[in-house]
Design a protein around this motif. Structure first.
Motif, PDB file in Angstrom:
ATOM      1  N   ALA A   2      -5.444  -5.402 -12.187  1.00  0.00           N
ATOM      2  CA  ALA A   2      -6.301  -5.061 -13.330  1.00  0.00           C
ATOM      3  C   ALA A   2      -6.675  -3.592 -13.330  1.00  0.00           C
ATOM      4  CB  ALA A   2      -7.558  -5.923 -13.295  1.00  0.00           C
ATOM      5  N   ALA A   3      -6.886  -3.023 -12.135  1.00  0.00           N
ATOM      6  CA  ALA A   3      -7.308  -1.627 -12.026  1.00  0.00           C
ATOM      7  C   ALA A   3      -6.136  -0.662 -11.956  1.00  0.00           C
ATOM      8  CB  ALA A   3      -8.195  -1.457 -10.795  1.00  0.00           C
ATOM      9  N   ARG A   4      -4.918  -1.176 -12.087  1.00  0.00           N
ATOM     10  CA  ARG A   4      -3.711  -0.334 -12.053  1.00  0.00           C
ATOM     11  C   ARG A   4      -3.613   0.424 -10.712  1.00  0.00           C
ATOM     12  NH1 ARG A   4      -3.829  -3.681 -15.962  1.00  0.00           N
ATOM     13  NH2 ARG A   4      -2.988  -3.074 -18.004  1.00  0.00           N
ATOM     14  N   ILE A   5      -3.788  -0.321  -9.638  1.00  0.00           N
ATOM     15  CA  ILE A   5      -3.614   0.222  -8.292  1.00  0.00           C
ATOM     16  C   ILE A   5      -2.161   0.053  -7.872  1.00  0.00           C
ATOM     17  CG2 ILE A   5      -4.333   0.040  -5.876  1.00  0.00           C
ATOM     18  CD1 ILE A   5      -6.535   1.002  -7.783  1.00  0.00           C
ATOM     19  N   ASP A   6      -1.559   1.080  -7.319  1.00  0.00           N
ATOM     20  CA  ASP A   6      -0.224   0.956  -6.735  1.00  0.00           C
ATOM     21  C   ASP A   6      -0.333   0.221  -5.405  1.00  0.00           C
ATOM     22  OD1 ASP A   6       0.485   2.534  -8.879  1.00  0.00           O
ATOM     23  OD2 ASP A   6       1.676   3.940  -7.696  1.00  0.00           O
ATOM     24  N   LEU A   7       0.605  -0.687  -5.155  1.00  0.00           N
ATOM     25  CA  LEU A   7       0.560  -1.524  -3.965  1.00  0.00           C
ATOM     26  C   LEU A   7       1.730  -1.208  -3.036  1.00  0.00           C
ATOM     27  CD1 LEU A   7      -0.250  -4.932  -5.705  1.00  0.00           C
ATOM     28  CD2 LEU A   7      -1.845  -3.418  -4.514  1.00  0.00           C
ATOM     29  N   GLY A   8       1.414  -0.930  -1.777  1.00  0.00           N
ATOM     30  CA  GLY A   8       2.442  -0.817  -0.763  1.00  0.00           C
ATOM     31  C   GLY A   8       2.838  -2.212  -0.310  1.00  0.00           C
ATOM     32  N   ILE A   9       4.112  -2.534  -0.407  1.00  0.00           N
ATOM     33  CA  ILE A   9       4.600  -3.887  -0.136  1.00  0.00           C
ATOM     34  C   ILE A   9       5.618  -3.840   0.995  1.00  0.00           C
ATOM     35  CG2 ILE A   9       5.911  -5.829  -1.089  1.00  0.00           C
ATOM     36  CD1 ILE A   9       3.106  -5.621  -2.218  1.00  0.00           C
ATOM     37  N   LEU A  54       9.590   0.538   4.289  1.00  0.00           N
ATOM     38  CA  LEU A  54      10.644   0.231   5.252  1.00  0.00           C
ATOM     39  C   LEU A  54      10.214   0.713   6.625  1.00  0.00           C
ATOM     40  CD1 LEU A  54      13.615  -0.550   5.973  1.00  0.00           C
ATOM     41  CD2 LEU A  54      14.251   1.788   5.305  1.00  0.00           C
ATOM     42  N   ASP A  55      10.342  -0.149   7.621  1.00  0.00           N
ATOM     43  CA  ASP A  55      10.068   0.284   8.991  1.00  0.00           C
ATOM     44  C   ASP A  55      11.268   1.061   9.516  1.00  0.00           C
ATOM     45  OD1 ASP A  55       9.005   0.498  11.602  1.00  0.00           O
ATOM     46  OD2 ASP A  55      10.207  -1.228  12.206  1.00  0.00           O
ATOM     47  N   THR A  56      11.030   2.303   9.929  1.00  0.00           N
ATOM     48  CA  THR A  56      12.113   3.135  10.461  1.00  0.00           C
ATOM     49  C   THR A  56      11.955   3.393  11.959  1.00  0.00           C
ATOM     50  OG1 THR A  56      10.894   5.108   9.763  1.00  0.00           O
ATOM     51  CG2 THR A  56      12.587   4.263   8.263  1.00  0.00           C
ATOM     52  N   GLY A  57      11.165   2.549  12.634  1.00  0.00           N
ATOM     53  CA  GLY A  57      11.063   2.658  14.084  1.00  0.00           C
ATOM     54  C   GLY A  57       9.665   2.759  14.643  1.00  0.00           C
ATOM     55  N   LEU A  58       8.682   3.084  13.800  1.00  0.00           N
ATOM     56  CA  LEU A  58       7.314   3.258  14.299  1.00  0.00           C
ATOM     57  C   LEU A  58       6.603   1.927  14.479  1.00  0.00           C
ATOM     58  CD1 LEU A  58       5.220   5.355  15.140  1.00  0.00           C
ATOM     59  CD2 LEU A  58       4.462   5.478  12.759  1.00  0.00           C
ATOM     60  N   ARG A  59       7.089   0.864  13.835  1.00  0.00           N
ATOM     61  CA  ARG A  59       6.466  -0.468  13.894  1.00  0.00           C
ATOM     62  C   ARG A  59       5.040  -0.434  13.340  1.00  0.00           C
ATOM     63  NH1 ARG A  59      11.136  -0.864  14.892  1.00  0.00           N
ATOM     64  NH2 ARG A  59      12.127  -2.080  16.539  1.00  0.00           N
ATOM     65  N   ARG A  60       4.847   0.293  12.257  1.00  0.00           N
ATOM     66  CA  ARG A  60       3.542   0.409  11.609  1.00  0.00           C
ATOM     67  C   ARG A  60       3.647  -0.302  10.267  1.00  0.00           C
ATOM     68  NH1 ARG A  60       0.544   6.310  11.216  1.00  0.00           N
ATOM     69  NH2 ARG A  60      -1.314   5.673  10.089  1.00  0.00           N
ATOM     70  N   ARG A  85       7.936   1.924  -7.904  1.00  0.00           N
ATOM     71  CA  ARG A  85       7.681   3.359  -8.046  1.00  0.00           C
ATOM     72  C   ARG A  85       8.156   4.147  -6.840  1.00  0.00           C
ATOM     73  NH1 ARG A  85       1.629   3.978 -10.804  1.00  0.00           N
ATOM     74  NH2 ARG A  85       2.409   4.055 -12.945  1.00  0.00           N
ATOM     75  N   GLY A  86       8.156   3.528  -5.670  1.00  0.00           N
ATOM     76  CA  GLY A  86       8.474   4.309  -4.488  1.00  0.00           C
ATOM     77  C   GLY A  86       9.083   3.486  -3.374  1.00  0.00           C
ATOM     78  N   VAL A  87       9.776   4.182  -2.499  1.00  0.00           N
ATOM     79  CA  VAL A  87      10.185   3.663  -1.193  1.00  0.00           C
ATOM     80  C   VAL A  87       9.612   4.619  -0.163  1.00  0.00           C
ATOM     81  CG1 VAL A  87      12.117   3.241   0.368  1.00  0.00           C
ATOM     82  CG2 VAL A  87      12.272   2.523  -2.018  1.00  0.00           C
ATOM     83  N   TRP A  88       9.015   4.072   0.893  1.00  0.00           N
ATOM     84  CA  TRP A  88       8.291   4.951   1.803  1.00  0.00           C
ATOM     85  C   TRP A  88       8.287   4.387   3.213  1.00  0.00           C
ATOM     86  CZ3 TRP A  88       2.870   4.431   3.569  1.00  0.00           C
ATOM     87  CH2 TRP A  88       2.345   3.160   3.336  1.00  0.00           C
TER      88      TRP A  88
END
Length: 367
Positions: free
Chosen positions: A95-102, A134-140, A167-170
């Motif tokens: 509803a608040a137009r928040i971007d979500l990291g998935i 995407l996990d690239t090795g840090l396991r975070r 919107r993004g890949v990170w």
């Protein structure tokens, strides 16, 4: 007599943001305001960031993201949250137009379910704006290499159904060694290729934070996320803010409220109205100093409500103002110097200053 106070220079903050934007260009700069902008005030930082052209804010958690929107951060400024409670529901965020990291298919499904509920309630423009991690090795958190193909395929189907926009890949990288970061970049690029092959053609790439974002042009990609550097706290060992074109934003001051002889310490001491009850690290004793009128006075004890400082030459008087840390322009230590001496990060120290300590926000602070 005013007590302990954190002075926040919006002028220094704005200049830091301008400098960092120019440095990472043509990549965009995301200003990360998690942990109340490490004690600097998330709303204050967000307002200054907008005034200096920032269109992306990193909130970490949904509560912070929603607070920014409620305070007037407009929808055209993208606010990203990515750390959630188990089984977090996303109705308010959509509803608040928040971007979500998935990072997981289960998170994606909850985001899509929230979008469907919003539309059923009459919000026909509701859509899940996603940044796939995407996990690239840090396991975070982040999807593993094995989970990634299924995640990007599911998001592509959601885009085709009009329920989501990728919107993004990170990712987060360790910033522990150049070789590790280079390998993380390679893994990330492979993940981006898979996402684009799945049909996610509008994605922007962001993996670098403060340290790598300044050190390496090759990891800046489309956007760089920065927090500590925005408030003038270097993330590099042995580097001052001035070395990298930055200014400390927070200056912490407190009054001298007492002087006395101290037989146990074989000399005279001063009492400064600040203590571990305010967030001052107890480890500061014996390692750092306060400054009064350009003279440093070593901290010898940190109590709940007061600091005891050595005053062997009887220079202190009640009513003077002590600077615990600041810009360094008047002989005081910076918070980065405090962190180096204590064995922690400067932004951890600013983040520990309790919210009840008044923040005096102004364009400049002259100590």
């Amino acid at each position: 007599m005013p007590g302990l106070r954190a002075h926040i220079s919006t002028g220094a903050l704005g200049r830091n943001i301008d400098h960092l934007r120019a440095t990472v260009s043509p990549a965009r700069l995301m200003v990360v305001v998690k942990a109340d902008a490490y004690g600097h005030g998330a709303l204050t930082v967000a307002r200054v960031a907008q005034q200096h052209g920032i269109t992306d804010l990193g909130a970490l958690d949904l509560a912070t993201a929603l607070r920014l929107r409620a305070a007037g951060v407009p929808p055209e400024v993208r606010v990203l949250a990515w750390l959630y409670a188990p089984e977090q529901q996303f109705d308010e965020a959509i509803a608040a137009r928040i971007d979500l990291g998935i990072s997981r298919l289960s998170e994606l499904e909850r985001a899509l379910d929230a979008t469907r509920r919003r539309r059923a309630a009459g919000d026909h423009d509701a859509v899940a704006h996603l940044h796939l991690k995407l996990d690239t090795g840090l396991r975070r958190n982040g999807a593993t290499a094995e989970e990634w193909p299924a995640l990007v395929d599911a998001v592509a189907r959601a885009e085709a159904d009009g329920l989501a926009v990728a919107r993004g890949v990170w990712t987060h990288i360790a910033e522990a060694s150049e070789d590790d970061d280079t390998e993380a970049l390679r893994r990330f690029e492979r993940g981006v290729e898979l996402a684009r092959a799945a049909g996610l053609t509008r994605i922007e790439r962001h993996l670098a934070a403060s340290s790598a974002g300044l050190r390496r042009a090759d990891v800046r990609l489309d956007m760089v996320r920065m927090g500590g550097h925005c408030w003038g706290i270097p993330s590099f060992d042995g580097v001052t803010p001035r070395d990298i074109g930055l200014e400390p934003v927070m200056t912490l001051t407190a009054p001298v409220v007492g002087v006395r002889s101290d037989d146990a310490r074989a000399g005279r001491v001063g009492i400064v109205q600040a203590g571990y009850g305010d967030g001052i690290p107890r480890l500061a004793a014996g390692l750092v100093s306060v400054t009064v009128d350009g003279v440093r006075f070593p901290i010898v004890d940190v109590d709940r409500d007061e600091l005891t400082v050595a005053d062997p030459d009887a220079l202190l008087t009640v009513g003077q103002t002590a600077t615990l840390f600041g810009t360094g322009a008047h002989g005081e230590q910076t918070v980065r110097e405090w962190g180096d001496a204590i064995g922690t990060l400067g932004d951890e120290i600013t983040a520990r200053i309790l919210p009840r300590v008044p923040r005096a926000v102004g364009d400049e602070f002259v100590g």
